[in-house]
Design an enzyme around this catalytic site. Structure first.
Site, mmCIF file in Angstrom:
data_model
loop_
_atom_site.group_PDB
_atom_site.id
_atom_site.type_symbol
_atom_site.label_atom_id
_atom_site.label_comp_id
_atom_site.label_asym_id
_atom_site.label_seq_id
_atom_site.Cartn_x
_atom_site.Cartn_y
_atom_site.Cartn_z
ATOM 1 N N ASP B 7 5.758 -6.332 1.955
ATOM 2 C CA ASP B 7 5.262 -5.828 3.218
ATOM 3 C C ASP B 7 4.482 -6.996 3.837
ATOM 4 O O ASP B 7 4.123 -7.954 3.137
ATOM 5 C CB ASP B 7 4.347 -4.619 2.971
ATOM 6 C CG ASP B 7 3.694 -4.117 4.240
ATOM 7 O OD1 ASP B 7 2.476 -3.853 4.218
ATOM 8 O OD2 ASP B 7 4.392 -4.010 5.268
ATOM 9 N N ASP B 9 1.790 -6.919 7.023
ATOM 10 C CA ASP B 9 0.394 -6.688 7.403
ATOM 11 C C ASP B 9 -0.396 -6.218 6.198
ATOM 12 O O ASP B 9 -0.012 -5.287 5.506
ATOM 13 C CB ASP B 9 0.321 -5.612 8.495
ATOM 14 C CG ASP B 9 1.106 -6.006 9.748
ATOM 15 O OD1 ASP B 9 1.983 -5.235 10.158
ATOM 16 O OD2 ASP B 9 0.835 -7.090 10.286
#
Lengths: 165, 282
Positions: B7, B9
Protein backbone atom coordinates in the site's frame (compact mmCIF):
# COMPACT_ATOMS: atom_id res chain seq x y z
CA UNK A 1 -11.78 27.82 7.56
CA UNK A 2 -10.76 28.03 11.23
CA UNK A 3 -12.92 26.22 13.78
CA UNK A 4 -15.22 28.26 16.00
CA UNK A 5 -14.17 27.40 19.57
CA UNK A 6 -17.76 27.71 20.82
CA UNK A 7 -19.27 24.96 18.63
CA UNK A 8 -20.68 22.08 20.71
CA UNK A 9 -22.85 20.27 18.17
CA UNK A 10 -23.10 19.37 14.51
CA UNK A 11 -26.71 19.39 13.28
CA UNK A 12 -27.44 17.77 9.92
CA UNK A 13 -30.67 18.79 8.21
CA UNK A 14 -31.87 19.07 4.62
CA UNK A 15 -29.13 21.01 2.86
CA UNK A 16 -29.31 21.52 -0.89
CA UNK A 17 -25.97 23.30 -0.59
CA UNK A 18 -24.28 20.34 1.04
CA UNK A 19 -20.68 20.02 -0.13
CA UNK A 20 -17.47 18.14 0.52
CA UNK A 21 -16.10 21.26 2.24
CA UNK A 22 -19.00 21.31 4.70
CA UNK A 23 -18.62 17.57 5.30
CA UNK A 24 -14.94 18.23 6.05
CA UNK A 25 -15.78 20.99 8.49
CA UNK A 26 -18.34 18.80 10.27
CA UNK A 27 -15.74 16.06 10.61
CA UNK A 28 -13.24 18.50 12.09
CA UNK A 29 -15.69 19.66 14.77
CA UNK A 30 -16.63 16.08 15.65
CA UNK A 31 -12.99 15.02 15.94
CA UNK A 32 -12.07 18.06 18.00
CA UNK A 33 -14.98 17.65 20.42
CA UNK A 34 -15.17 13.87 20.62
CA UNK A 35 -18.15 12.85 22.77
CA UNK A 36 -18.46 16.48 23.93
CA UNK A 37 -19.60 17.52 20.48
CA UNK A 38 -23.10 16.27 19.71
CA UNK A 39 -23.96 14.81 16.32
CA UNK A 40 -27.67 15.32 15.64
CA UNK A 41 -29.72 14.63 12.51
CA UNK A 42 -33.18 16.06 11.90
CA UNK A 43 -34.42 12.88 10.17
CA UNK A 44 -33.34 9.87 8.11
CA UNK A 45 -35.63 10.14 5.07
CA UNK A 46 -33.81 8.69 2.07
CA UNK A 47 -35.74 10.56 -0.60
CA UNK A 48 -38.23 13.34 -1.05
CA UNK A 49 -40.62 12.31 -3.80
CA UNK A 50 -41.42 14.65 -6.67
CA UNK A 51 -44.07 14.29 -9.36
CA UNK A 52 -43.71 11.55 -11.91
CA UNK A 53 -41.79 9.12 -9.72
CA UNK A 54 -38.69 11.28 -9.52
CA UNK A 55 -37.16 12.09 -6.18
CA UNK A 56 -34.45 14.22 -4.67
CA UNK A 57 -32.02 12.93 -2.05
CA UNK A 58 -33.29 13.24 1.51
CA UNK A 59 -31.59 14.37 4.71
CA UNK A 60 -30.81 10.73 5.53
CA UNK A 61 -28.13 10.70 2.80
CA UNK A 62 -26.31 13.64 4.32
CA UNK A 63 -26.57 12.18 7.82
CA UNK A 64 -25.09 8.91 6.49
CA UNK A 65 -22.19 10.76 4.88
CA UNK A 66 -21.29 12.47 8.17
CA UNK A 67 -21.79 9.29 10.21
CA UNK A 68 -19.54 7.32 7.84
CA UNK A 69 -16.73 9.90 7.84
CA UNK A 70 -16.89 10.33 11.64
CA UNK A 71 -17.55 6.65 12.34
CA UNK A 72 -20.21 7.45 14.89
CA UNK A 73 -24.00 7.38 15.00
CA UNK A 74 -26.15 10.50 14.96
CA UNK A 75 -29.02 11.11 17.37
CA UNK A 76 -32.04 11.42 15.09
CA UNK A 77 -34.77 13.78 16.28
CA UNK A 78 -37.37 13.04 13.63
CA UNK A 79 -39.86 10.20 13.17
CA UNK A 80 -39.80 7.33 13.92
CA UNK A 81 -37.93 8.50 17.02
CA UNK A 82 -40.49 9.45 19.69
CA UNK A 83 -38.79 12.73 20.58
CA UNK A 84 -41.19 14.85 18.50
CA UNK A 85 -44.23 13.07 19.92
CA UNK A 86 -42.92 13.78 23.41
CA UNK A 87 -42.61 17.48 22.43
CA UNK A 88 -46.23 17.55 21.25
CA UNK A 89 -47.49 15.59 24.26
CA UNK A 90 -45.73 17.90 26.71
CA UNK A 91 -47.30 21.01 25.15
CA UNK A 92 -50.78 19.63 24.64
CA UNK A 93 -52.78 17.34 26.85
CA UNK A 94 -52.73 14.21 24.68
CA UNK A 95 -54.21 10.86 25.49
CA UNK A 96 -52.43 8.38 23.18
CA UNK A 97 -55.39 6.00 23.46
CA UNK A 98 -57.59 8.72 21.92
CA UNK A 99 -55.16 10.06 19.34
CA UNK A 100 -54.70 9.04 15.71
CA UNK A 101 -51.44 9.46 13.79
CA UNK A 102 -52.05 10.03 10.08
CA UNK A 103 -49.17 9.52 7.65
CA UNK A 104 -48.01 8.16 4.29
CA UNK A 105 -44.71 6.58 5.28
CA UNK A 106 -44.51 3.27 7.14
CA UNK A 107 -40.97 3.48 8.52
CA UNK A 108 -41.43 6.99 9.92
CA UNK A 109 -45.07 8.02 10.48
CA UNK A 110 -46.65 4.64 11.20
CA UNK A 111 -43.69 3.27 13.16
CA UNK A 112 -43.63 6.32 15.42
CA UNK A 113 -47.38 6.18 15.94
CA UNK A 114 -47.28 2.49 16.82
CA UNK A 115 -44.27 2.95 19.14
CA UNK A 116 -46.03 5.76 21.02
CA UNK A 117 -49.24 3.82 21.55
CA UNK A 118 -51.29 5.86 19.07
CA UNK A 119 -53.86 4.51 16.64
CA UNK A 120 -52.28 4.69 13.19
CA UNK A 121 -53.88 5.59 9.86
CA UNK A 122 -52.05 5.22 6.53
CA UNK A 123 -53.04 7.37 3.56
CA UNK A 124 -52.13 6.12 0.09
CA UNK A 125 -51.59 9.55 -1.50
CA UNK A 126 -47.89 9.48 -0.69
CA UNK A 127 -44.94 7.12 -0.91
CA UNK A 128 -46.53 3.88 0.26
CA UNK A 129 -48.44 1.34 -1.80
CA UNK A 130 -50.78 -1.18 -0.21
CA UNK A 131 -48.76 -4.28 -1.17
CA UNK A 132 -45.87 -2.95 0.87
CA UNK A 133 -48.13 -3.08 3.93
CA UNK A 134 -49.32 -6.58 3.09
CA UNK A 135 -45.70 -7.67 2.80
CA UNK A 136 -44.97 -6.51 6.33
CA UNK A 137 -48.20 -7.95 7.64
CA UNK A 138 -47.47 -11.40 6.19
CA UNK A 139 -43.87 -11.38 7.39
CA UNK A 140 -42.61 -13.57 10.23
CA UNK A 141 -40.48 -10.74 11.55
CA UNK A 142 -42.05 -8.96 14.56
CA UNK A 143 -40.18 -5.75 13.78
CA UNK A 144 -41.96 -5.55 10.46
CA UNK A 145 -45.35 -5.85 12.16
CA UNK A 146 -44.64 -2.50 13.84
CA UNK A 147 -44.80 -0.96 10.37
CA UNK A 148 -48.40 -2.08 9.83
CA UNK A 149 -51.03 0.64 10.41
CA UNK A 150 -54.32 0.00 12.18
CA UNK A 151 -56.30 1.52 9.26
CA UNK A 152 -55.77 2.92 5.80
CA UNK A 153 -57.55 5.32 3.43
CA UNK A 154 -56.98 6.11 -0.24
CA UNK A 155 -56.89 9.78 0.74
CA UNK A 156 -57.59 11.73 3.92
CA UNK A 157 -60.63 13.20 2.14
CA UNK A 158 -62.21 9.79 2.76
CA UNK A 159 -62.43 10.77 6.44
CA UNK A 160 -65.03 13.48 5.74
CA UNK A 161 -68.11 11.20 5.70
CA UNK A 162 -67.07 9.80 9.07
CA UNK A 163 -67.10 13.31 10.52
CA UNK A 164 -70.74 13.78 9.43
CA UNK A 165 -69.88 16.67 7.07
CA UNK B 1 8.77 -14.50 -0.57
CA UNK B 2 9.05 -13.85 -4.27
CA UNK B 3 7.39 -10.47 -4.19
CA UNK B 4 5.70 -7.84 -2.09
CA UNK B 5 2.58 -5.76 -2.61
CA UNK B 6 2.76 -2.38 -0.91
CA UNK B 7 0.00 0.00 0.00
CA UNK B 8 1.29 3.57 -0.49
CA UNK B 9 -0.17 6.19 1.89
CA UNK B 10 1.02 5.56 5.42
CA UNK B 11 3.44 2.83 4.26
CA UNK B 12 5.87 4.38 1.77
CA UNK B 13 5.09 8.01 2.54
CA UNK B 14 3.00 10.29 4.72
CA UNK B 15 1.91 13.38 2.78
CA UNK B 16 4.94 14.78 0.98
CA UNK B 17 7.45 12.95 3.14
CA UNK B 18 8.82 9.48 2.34
CA UNK B 19 8.94 7.14 5.33
CA UNK B 20 12.65 7.11 6.30
CA UNK B 21 14.33 4.01 4.87
CA UNK B 22 11.44 3.20 2.50
CA UNK B 23 13.29 4.16 -0.72
CA UNK B 24 16.27 2.12 0.45
CA UNK B 25 14.05 -0.90 1.11
CA UNK B 26 12.65 -0.79 -2.43
CA UNK B 27 16.12 -0.40 -3.88
CA UNK B 28 17.36 -3.45 -1.93
CA UNK B 29 14.33 -5.47 -3.09
CA UNK B 30 15.13 -4.57 -6.68
CA UNK B 31 18.73 -5.63 -6.32
CA UNK B 32 17.83 -8.93 -4.70
CA UNK B 33 15.47 -9.70 -7.57
CA UNK B 34 12.24 -9.52 -5.59
CA UNK B 35 9.22 -7.98 -7.24
CA UNK B 36 7.58 -4.92 -5.68
CA UNK B 37 4.14 -3.84 -6.82
CA UNK B 38 1.88 -1.15 -5.44
CA UNK B 39 -1.83 -1.32 -4.63
CA UNK B 40 -3.57 1.82 -3.38
CA UNK B 41 -7.18 2.72 -2.59
CA UNK B 42 -6.43 6.38 -3.26
CA UNK B 43 -8.53 7.38 -6.28
CA UNK B 44 -7.21 10.91 -6.65
CA UNK B 45 -4.26 10.39 -8.91
CA UNK B 46 -3.69 8.73 -12.26
CA UNK B 47 -0.93 6.09 -12.33
CA UNK B 48 1.16 8.49 -14.45
CA UNK B 49 0.95 11.08 -11.65
CA UNK B 50 1.79 8.39 -9.11
CA UNK B 51 4.89 7.43 -11.12
CA UNK B 52 6.06 11.05 -10.91
CA UNK B 53 5.24 11.13 -7.17
CA UNK B 54 7.35 8.04 -6.50
CA UNK B 55 10.25 9.66 -8.27
CA UNK B 56 9.80 13.03 -6.54
CA UNK B 57 9.81 11.38 -3.10
CA UNK B 58 13.05 9.52 -3.81
CA UNK B 59 11.84 6.10 -4.94
CA UNK B 60 13.73 4.97 -8.01
CA UNK B 61 12.67 2.59 -10.73
CA UNK B 62 8.93 2.53 -10.06
CA UNK B 63 6.99 2.69 -13.30
CA UNK B 64 3.30 3.36 -13.86
CA UNK B 65 2.75 -0.28 -14.87
CA UNK B 66 3.79 -1.37 -11.35
CA UNK B 67 1.13 0.80 -9.72
CA UNK B 68 -2.45 -0.38 -9.21
CA UNK B 69 -4.62 2.44 -7.93
CA UNK B 70 -8.35 2.20 -7.33
CA UNK B 71 -8.75 4.87 -10.03
CA UNK B 72 -7.06 2.68 -12.63
CA UNK B 73 -8.78 -0.51 -11.51
CA UNK B 74 -12.22 1.12 -11.40
CA UNK B 75 -11.70 2.21 -15.01
CA UNK B 76 -10.64 -1.33 -15.97
CA UNK B 77 -13.65 -2.74 -14.12
CA UNK B 78 -16.04 -0.42 -15.94
CA UNK B 79 -14.44 -1.17 -19.27
CA UNK B 80 -14.91 -4.87 -18.63
CA UNK B 81 -18.53 -4.51 -17.54
CA UNK B 82 -19.63 -1.96 -20.12
CA UNK B 83 -17.73 -3.27 -23.12
CA UNK B 84 -17.64 -6.99 -22.40
CA UNK B 85 -14.97 -8.92 -24.26
CA UNK B 86 -13.17 -6.58 -26.62
CA UNK B 87 -14.58 -3.73 -28.67
CA UNK B 88 -13.68 -0.07 -28.48
CA UNK B 89 -14.92 2.67 -26.19
CA UNK B 90 -17.37 4.23 -28.54
CA UNK B 91 -19.72 1.29 -28.11
CA UNK B 92 -20.42 1.99 -24.45
CA UNK B 93 -22.62 4.69 -23.01
CA UNK B 94 -21.14 7.42 -20.84
CA UNK B 95 -20.04 7.17 -17.21
CA UNK B 96 -20.96 9.83 -14.65
CA UNK B 97 -17.90 10.31 -12.47
CA UNK B 98 -17.93 11.88 -9.01
CA UNK B 99 -14.23 12.56 -8.65
CA UNK B 100 -11.25 14.64 -9.69
CA UNK B 101 -9.25 14.93 -12.86
CA UNK B 102 -6.96 11.99 -12.00
CA UNK B 103 -9.91 9.59 -11.80
CA UNK B 104 -11.63 11.08 -14.84
CA UNK B 105 -8.42 10.68 -16.86
CA UNK B 106 -8.16 6.98 -16.00
CA UNK B 107 -11.76 6.42 -17.13
CA UNK B 108 -11.04 8.20 -20.44
CA UNK B 109 -7.79 6.25 -20.89
CA UNK B 110 -9.79 3.03 -20.57
CA UNK B 111 -11.70 4.11 -23.65
CA UNK B 112 -14.88 5.21 -21.89
CA UNK B 113 -16.78 8.47 -22.27
CA UNK B 114 -17.72 10.79 -19.41
CA UNK B 115 -21.17 12.23 -18.87
CA UNK B 116 -20.99 16.03 -18.51
CA UNK B 117 -21.79 17.83 -15.30
CA UNK B 118 -24.61 20.35 -15.17
CA UNK B 119 -25.71 19.56 -18.72
CA UNK B 120 -29.20 18.43 -19.68
CA UNK B 121 -29.73 14.66 -19.80
CA UNK B 122 -27.56 13.16 -22.56
CA UNK B 123 -29.14 11.68 -25.66
CA UNK B 124 -28.24 8.19 -24.54
CA UNK B 125 -28.56 6.66 -21.09
CA UNK B 126 -25.71 6.97 -18.63
CA UNK B 127 -24.41 3.44 -18.11
CA UNK B 128 -22.63 3.84 -14.79
CA UNK B 129 -22.16 6.17 -11.86
CA UNK B 130 -18.61 6.00 -10.46
CA UNK B 131 -18.10 7.40 -6.96
CA UNK B 132 -14.52 8.30 -6.07
CA UNK B 133 -12.75 10.81 -3.86
CA UNK B 134 -14.56 13.99 -4.83
CA UNK B 135 -13.62 17.16 -2.98
CA UNK B 136 -16.09 19.01 -5.24
CA UNK B 137 -19.01 16.80 -4.17
CA UNK B 138 -22.29 18.71 -3.89
CA UNK B 139 -25.98 18.03 -3.26
CA UNK B 140 -26.64 18.83 -6.93
CA UNK B 141 -24.20 16.13 -8.09
CA UNK B 142 -25.74 13.68 -5.62
CA UNK B 143 -29.19 14.43 -7.10
CA UNK B 144 -27.84 14.06 -10.62
CA UNK B 145 -26.30 10.67 -9.79
CA UNK B 146 -29.61 9.49 -8.32
CA UNK B 147 -31.44 10.52 -11.46
CA UNK B 148 -29.17 8.26 -13.53
CA UNK B 149 -29.50 5.41 -11.02
CA UNK B 150 -33.27 5.24 -11.45
CA UNK B 151 -32.39 3.12 -14.47
CA UNK B 152 -31.67 -0.35 -13.03
CA UNK B 153 -29.26 -0.96 -15.94
CA UNK B 154 -27.05 1.87 -14.73
CA UNK B 155 -24.21 0.47 -12.60
CA UNK B 156 -23.23 2.01 -9.26
CA UNK B 157 -19.50 1.58 -8.66
CA UNK B 158 -17.26 3.01 -5.92
CA UNK B 159 -13.48 3.23 -6.13
CA UNK B 160 -12.91 2.31 -2.47
CA UNK B 161 -14.72 2.04 0.88
CA UNK B 162 -12.40 4.25 2.97
CA UNK B 163 -14.44 6.41 5.39
CA UNK B 164 -11.64 8.95 5.99
CA UNK B 165 -7.95 9.55 5.35
CA UNK B 166 -5.35 11.06 7.68
CA UNK B 167 -3.79 14.42 6.86
CA UNK B 168 -0.26 15.35 7.85
CA UNK B 169 -1.48 17.78 10.52
CA UNK B 170 -3.33 15.02 12.37
CA UNK B 171 -6.69 16.00 10.90
CA UNK B 172 -8.86 13.70 8.82
CA UNK B 173 -10.46 14.22 5.47
CA UNK B 174 -13.69 12.39 4.47
CA UNK B 175 -13.12 9.46 2.11
CA UNK B 176 -14.99 7.93 -0.80
CA UNK B 177 -16.86 5.69 1.64
CA UNK B 178 -18.76 8.64 3.11
CA UNK B 179 -19.82 9.89 -0.33
CA UNK B 180 -20.81 6.38 -1.43
CA UNK B 181 -23.00 6.08 1.68
CA UNK B 182 -24.92 9.20 0.57
CA UNK B 183 -25.42 7.86 -2.97
CA UNK B 184 -26.48 4.42 -1.74
CA UNK B 185 -28.99 5.93 0.70
CA UNK B 186 -30.54 8.20 -1.91
CA UNK B 187 -30.70 5.59 -4.66
CA UNK B 188 -31.58 2.55 -2.56
CA UNK B 189 -28.78 0.67 -4.36
CA UNK B 190 -25.60 -1.00 -3.12
CA UNK B 191 -22.35 0.05 -4.79
CA UNK B 192 -19.89 -2.41 -6.31
CA UNK B 193 -16.67 -1.49 -4.51
CA UNK B 194 -13.49 -1.99 -6.54
CA UNK B 195 -10.86 -1.23 -3.91
CA UNK B 196 -9.42 -3.13 -0.93
CA UNK B 197 -10.52 -5.21 0.92
CA UNK B 198 -12.33 -6.50 -2.17
CA UNK B 199 -10.16 -8.61 -4.42
CA UNK B 200 -10.67 -7.08 -7.89
CA UNK B 201 -7.39 -5.12 -7.74
CA UNK B 202 -5.55 -8.37 -7.06
CA UNK B 203 -7.18 -9.88 -10.16
CA UNK B 204 -5.78 -6.94 -12.15
CA UNK B 205 -2.32 -7.57 -10.68
CA UNK B 206 -2.43 -11.29 -11.46
CA UNK B 207 -3.60 -10.65 -15.00
CA UNK B 208 -0.70 -8.31 -15.68
CA UNK B 209 2.11 -9.97 -13.70
CA UNK B 210 1.02 -13.52 -12.85
CA UNK B 211 1.74 -13.26 -9.12
CA UNK B 212 1.69 -16.40 -6.93
CA UNK B 213 -0.23 -15.55 -3.74
CA UNK B 214 1.53 -18.23 -1.72
CA UNK B 215 4.86 -16.49 -2.33
CA UNK B 216 3.68 -12.88 -2.01
CA UNK B 217 3.42 -10.62 1.03
CA UNK B 218 0.95 -7.75 1.44
CA UNK B 219 2.28 -4.75 3.35
CA UNK B 220 -0.20 -2.14 4.57
CA UNK B 221 -1.16 0.28 7.32
CA UNK B 222 -4.95 -0.13 7.51
CA UNK B 223 -6.34 -3.31 9.06
CA UNK B 224 -9.85 -3.02 7.58
CA UNK B 225 -8.58 -2.60 4.01
CA UNK B 226 -4.95 -3.75 3.51
CA UNK B 227 -4.82 -6.65 5.96
CA UNK B 228 -8.31 -7.95 5.10
CA UNK B 229 -7.38 -7.62 1.40
CA UNK B 230 -4.34 -9.79 2.01
CA UNK B 231 -6.48 -12.38 3.77
CA UNK B 232 -9.10 -12.35 1.01
CA UNK B 233 -6.42 -12.87 -1.68
CA UNK B 234 -4.54 -15.61 0.18
CA UNK B 235 -1.50 -13.45 0.95
CA UNK B 236 0.52 -13.32 4.16
CA UNK B 237 0.27 -9.85 5.67
CA UNK B 238 2.51 -7.32 7.38
CA UNK B 239 1.10 -4.33 9.25
CA UNK B 240 3.29 -1.24 9.40
CA UNK B 241 2.62 1.26 12.15
CA UNK B 242 3.52 4.44 10.25
CA UNK B 243 -0.07 4.97 9.08
CA UNK B 244 -3.70 4.63 10.14
CA UNK B 245 -4.00 1.56 12.36
CA UNK B 246 -2.60 1.33 15.88
CA UNK B 247 -1.12 -1.83 17.37
CA UNK B 248 -3.85 -1.83 20.06
CA UNK B 249 -6.48 -2.15 17.33
CA UNK B 250 -4.79 -5.25 15.92
CA UNK B 251 -4.56 -6.67 19.44
CA UNK B 252 -8.25 -5.98 20.01
CA UNK B 253 -9.16 -7.88 16.85
CA UNK B 254 -6.93 -10.73 17.95
CA UNK B 255 -8.67 -10.90 21.33
CA UNK B 256 -12.13 -10.79 19.78
CA UNK B 257 -14.40 -13.84 19.66
CA UNK B 258 -15.79 -13.03 16.22
CA UNK B 259 -14.49 -15.01 13.26
CA UNK B 260 -14.62 -11.89 11.10
CA UNK B 261 -12.28 -10.07 13.48
CA UNK B 262 -9.61 -12.75 13.06
CA UNK B 263 -9.33 -11.86 9.37
CA UNK B 264 -8.16 -8.39 10.35
CA UNK B 265 -5.16 -9.65 12.33
CA UNK B 266 -1.88 -9.38 10.39
CA UNK B 267 0.65 -12.24 10.32
CA UNK B 268 3.46 -9.82 11.24
CA UNK B 269 3.92 -6.19 12.17
CA UNK B 270 6.75 -3.67 11.97
CA UNK B 271 7.12 -0.14 13.31
CA UNK B 272 8.12 0.95 9.81
CA UNK B 273 8.92 -0.88 6.60
CA UNK B 274 12.55 0.16 7.01
CA UNK B 275 12.64 -2.61 9.64
CA UNK B 276 12.34 -5.14 6.81
CA UNK B 277 15.76 -4.25 5.39
CA UNK B 278 17.89 -6.39 7.74
CA UNK B 279 15.67 -9.42 6.96
CA UNK B 280 16.54 -9.18 3.27
CA UNK B 281 20.08 -10.25 3.92
CA UNK B 282 18.91 -13.63 5.22
Amino acid sequence: APLDPAVRAVLVGFDEHFSYAKLCQALRYLLRGGPDCLLVGTNRDHRLPLEGGAAIPGTGCLVKAVETAAQREAFIVGKPNRFMFDCVASEFDLDPARTIMVGDRLDTDILMGNSCGLTTLLTLTGVTALDEVRGHQDSDCPARHSLVPDYYVDSIADLLPALGE
Amino acid sequence: AQGLLFDCDGVLWAGERAVPGAPELLERLRRSGKAALFVSNNSRRSVAELERRFSRLGFRGVRAEHVFSSALCSALFLRQRLLGGGGNGSGAGPVFVLGGEGLRGEVRDAGLRLAGEGEPAPGEPVRAVLVGYDDQFTFAKLAQACGYLRDPQCLLVATDPDPWHPLSDGQRTPGTGSLTAAVETASGRKALVVGKPNTYMFDCIVERFGVDPSRTLMVGDRLETDILFGKNCGLATILTLTGVSRLEEAQAYMASDSAAAKDLVPNYYVDSIADLIPGLDE
